[in-house]
Design a protein around this motif. Sequence first.
Motif, PDB file in Angstrom:
ATOM      1  N   VAL A  17       0.893  -1.164   0.000  1.00 10.90           N
ATOM      2  CA  VAL A  17       0.000   0.000   0.000  1.00 10.90           C
ATOM      3  C   VAL A  17       0.930   1.211   0.000  1.00 10.90           C
ATOM      4  N   GLU A  21       2.524  12.150  -0.318  1.00 12.81           N
ATOM      5  CA  GLU A  21       2.247  13.525   0.091  1.00 12.81           C
ATOM      6  C   GLU A  21       3.209  14.403  -0.684  1.00 12.81           C
ATOM      7  N   THR A 178      -2.473  11.776  -1.364  1.00 17.68           N
ATOM      8  CA  THR A 178      -3.280  10.709  -1.972  1.00 17.68           C
ATOM      9  C   THR A 178      -3.968   9.905  -0.874  1.00 17.68           C
ATOM     10  N   LYS A 179      -5.045   9.244  -1.251  1.00 17.76           N
ATOM     11  CA  LYS A 179      -5.585   8.205  -0.387  1.00 17.76           C
ATOM     12  C   LYS A 179      -4.609   7.035  -0.476  1.00 17.76           C
ATOM     13  N   PRO A 180      -4.741   6.062   0.427  1.00 15.67           N
ATOM     14  CA  PRO A 180      -3.886   4.880   0.275  1.00 15.67           C
ATOM     15  C   PRO A 180      -4.136   4.261  -1.104  1.00 15.67           C
ATOM     16  N   ASN A 223       4.922   7.199   1.519  1.00 14.57           N
ATOM     17  CA  ASN A 223       4.456   6.255   2.544  1.00 14.57           C
ATOM     18  C   ASN A 223       4.331   4.857   1.945  1.00 14.57           C
ATOM     19  N   SER A 225       3.501   0.615   3.085  1.00 17.30           N
ATOM     20  CA  SER A 225       3.306  -0.486   4.039  1.00 17.30           C
ATOM     21  C   SER A 225       3.114  -1.776   3.263  1.00 17.30           C
ATOM     22  N   ARG A 236       2.703   1.788   8.268  1.00 20.00           N
ATOM     23  CA  ARG A 236       3.434   2.489   7.209  1.00 20.00           C
ATOM     24  C   ARG A 236       4.649   3.214   7.762  1.00 20.00           C
ATOM     25  N   GLU A 238       7.199   6.558   6.512  1.00 19.39           N
ATOM     26  CA  GLU A 238       7.078   7.746   5.669  1.00 19.39           C
ATOM     27  C   GLU A 238       8.478   8.260   5.357  1.00 19.39           C
ATOM     28  N   LYS A 289       6.859   7.874  14.828  1.00 19.29           N
ATOM     29  CA  LYS A 289       5.511   8.443  14.817  1.00 19.29           C
ATOM     30  C   LYS A 289       4.555   7.525  15.566  1.00 19.29           C
TER      31      LYS A 289
HETATM   32  P1  ADP Z   1       0.848  12.361   8.144  1.00 23.86           P
HETATM   33  O1  ADP Z   1       0.622  13.797   8.437  1.00 23.86           O
HETATM   34  O2  ADP Z   1       1.014  11.502   9.328  1.00 23.86           O
HETATM   35  O3  ADP Z   1       1.944  12.159   7.168  1.00 23.86           O
HETATM   36  P2  ADP Z   1      -1.195  12.282   6.117  1.00 23.86           P
HETATM   37  O4  ADP Z   1      -2.619  11.912   6.251  1.00 23.86           O
HETATM   38  O5  ADP Z   1      -0.844  13.675   5.740  1.00 23.86           O
HETATM   39  O6  ADP Z   1      -0.510  11.837   7.467  1.00 23.86           O
HETATM   40  O7  ADP Z   1      -0.512  11.350   5.022  1.00 23.86           O
HETATM   41  C1  ADP Z   1      -0.461   9.969   5.156  1.00 23.86           C
HETATM   42  C2  ADP Z   1      -0.257   9.332   3.794  1.00 23.86           C
HETATM   43  O8  ADP Z   1      -0.050   7.939   3.973  1.00 23.86           O
HETATM   44  C3  ADP Z   1      -1.452   9.469   2.882  1.00 23.86           C
HETATM   45  O9  ADP Z   1      -1.024   9.590   1.555  1.00 23.86           O
HETATM   46  C4  ADP Z   1      -2.167   8.147   3.097  1.00 23.86           C
HETATM   47  O10 ADP Z   1      -2.924   7.775   1.970  1.00 23.86           O
HETATM   48  C5  ADP Z   1      -1.024   7.179   3.264  1.00 23.86           C
HETATM   49  N1  ADP Z   1      -1.330   5.997   4.061  1.00 23.86           N
HETATM   50  C6  ADP Z   1      -2.217   5.851   5.051  1.00 23.86           C
HETATM   51  N2  ADP Z   1      -2.200   4.585   5.527  1.00 23.86           N
HETATM   52  C7  ADP Z   1      -1.272   3.912   4.833  1.00 23.86           C
HETATM   53  C8  ADP Z   1      -0.771   2.572   4.857  1.00 23.86           C
HETATM   54  N3  ADP Z   1      -1.217   1.663   5.708  1.00 23.86           N
HETATM   55  N4  ADP Z   1       0.201   2.258   3.984  1.00 23.86           N
HETATM   56  C9  ADP Z   1       0.690   3.153   3.126  1.00 23.86           C
HETATM   57  N5  ADP Z   1       0.260   4.414   3.053  1.00 23.86           N
HETATM   58  C10 ADP Z   1      -0.713   4.805   3.896  1.00 23.86           C
END
Ligand code: ADP
Length: 503
Positions: A17, A21, A178-180, A223, A225, A236, A238, A289
Amino acid sequence: MTDAVPYAQALAEFEPVIGLETHVELGTASKMFCGCDTSFGAEPNTHTCPVCLGLPGALPVVNALAIESTVRIGLALHCDIARWCRFARKNYFYPDMPKNFQTSQYDEPLCTDGYLDVDVPQADGTVEVVRVPIERVHLEEDTGKSLHVGGATGRIHGASHSLVDYNRAGIPLVEIVTKPVVGTGALPAEVAKAYVTELRDVLRGLGVSDVRMEQGSLRCDVNVSLNRPGEEWGTRSETKNVNSLRSVERAVRSEVERQAGRLRSGQRIVQETRHFHEDSGLSTSGRSKEEATDYRYFPEPDLVPIAPDEAWVAELRAALPEAPSVRRKKLTEELGLSVLDSQAMVNAGVLDAVLATVEAGAPAAEARNWWLGHLAQAANARGVDAADLPIRPEQVARVVALVAAGSLTAGLARQVVDGVLAGEGDPDDVVAARGLAVVSDEGALGAAVDEALAAQPATADKVRAGKVAAVGALVGAVMKSTRGQADASVVRRLLLERLGVPE
Ligand code: ADP
Ligand code: MG
Ligand code: ZN
């Protein structure tokens, strides 16, 4: 440390996944909340004022063009545009942030719920479209820059002291999250890279930013995972501030390999930020985190809410430029590029650059040859993608035009391009500074021609005896001794004249 599992093997065993950002500095002339200049490379701390230095009593005023640019980005990414939203204070202390809070957006972003379709090169050389879902696009301000002096690595660890430059503090920064992204199968790194490539092209097409990854006006956090099929998503990590397209791909790749190694040996993944190292292509652990930081967000009391007028949004929507994917499709068809040809360019990451070079006036074949030839080699030698090279399509088109006009030979043209890559300015600047104009003046060439004849009497005899093709070696010698600056057709004519052979 556990052994990493090779990429393909890791992805045969685990499902990836990814989430991206992306931060993009807008190209507005002034900062987000004050009138300070935003241009890059000025003397440290010369672009500052009480507002962006966070002095007591200073009040921010929103940059209207930044709002407009953000709405346009949201529209280009098929997002919903908020009818009403607010800025929020994100409170934390860090020396590069003089206000001790960042004015950002939190639970009320300007744009939500969009997508971007991206071209992903497959293992078999074909290209498939993958839809990357977008969670949000919001507006915030950039921080200043810390410079850690005296250590070996430029990191704070081992440094003797640190300097802070606030010129960047308060530059409008758009964050696109992005969304996951699931279902990327064997190609998470390729999808990540294709997404950032396409996003960069969209942003460039909108004209909202100069999107220069090497200068940090486009930055990416990656990100990743892994989970076993049928199981829930994994934890995940980052990887921060990945600063080239190639590094986006490498960052995902190395993280997939590292996480697979840990998971396979029964270890857990720590939720953390990681730092990517350009040189090794690997990342090292940064800040944990595991416990969520409490930023004590609250609505910014010094700014009024933003309520984009519906009619205005509709106007912006109607005036959006053609999406790069549409433009690419049209142009490749118009130019008669074969599917295979355009796929080769997608694979090399240069299709957009080629088309932009054509739009700047170069014939398609020339544009293609530069980007898949000399520039691809230069990129390879530097370990970057051709599209990341410090040369613009208009500059390549200018070189092509100089060759077409007879002002440059092919060899000189390559030298000019190398000069542009070395930061010597525009093609015309390089020609002037390096003295690279074609010499077609017969008097000036005469001496070099005579020298070549004297140095290769046997070749000269062959030509005299009727083997005209052998003159090529003599032309080559003159080109070499004139460092490629001679006009080859003039040299050939002079040689044949001197040898008494009719052309
Ligand atoms: P943060 O501020 O902690 O970085 P954000 O919501 O700004 O959090 O960004 C998190 C990013 O990680 C988003 O692009 C989200 O889609 C992605 N994400 C969330 N869960 C997972 C996961 N399990 N594996 C990979 N990416 C993920
Ligand atoms: Mg983040
Ligand atoms: Zn200012």
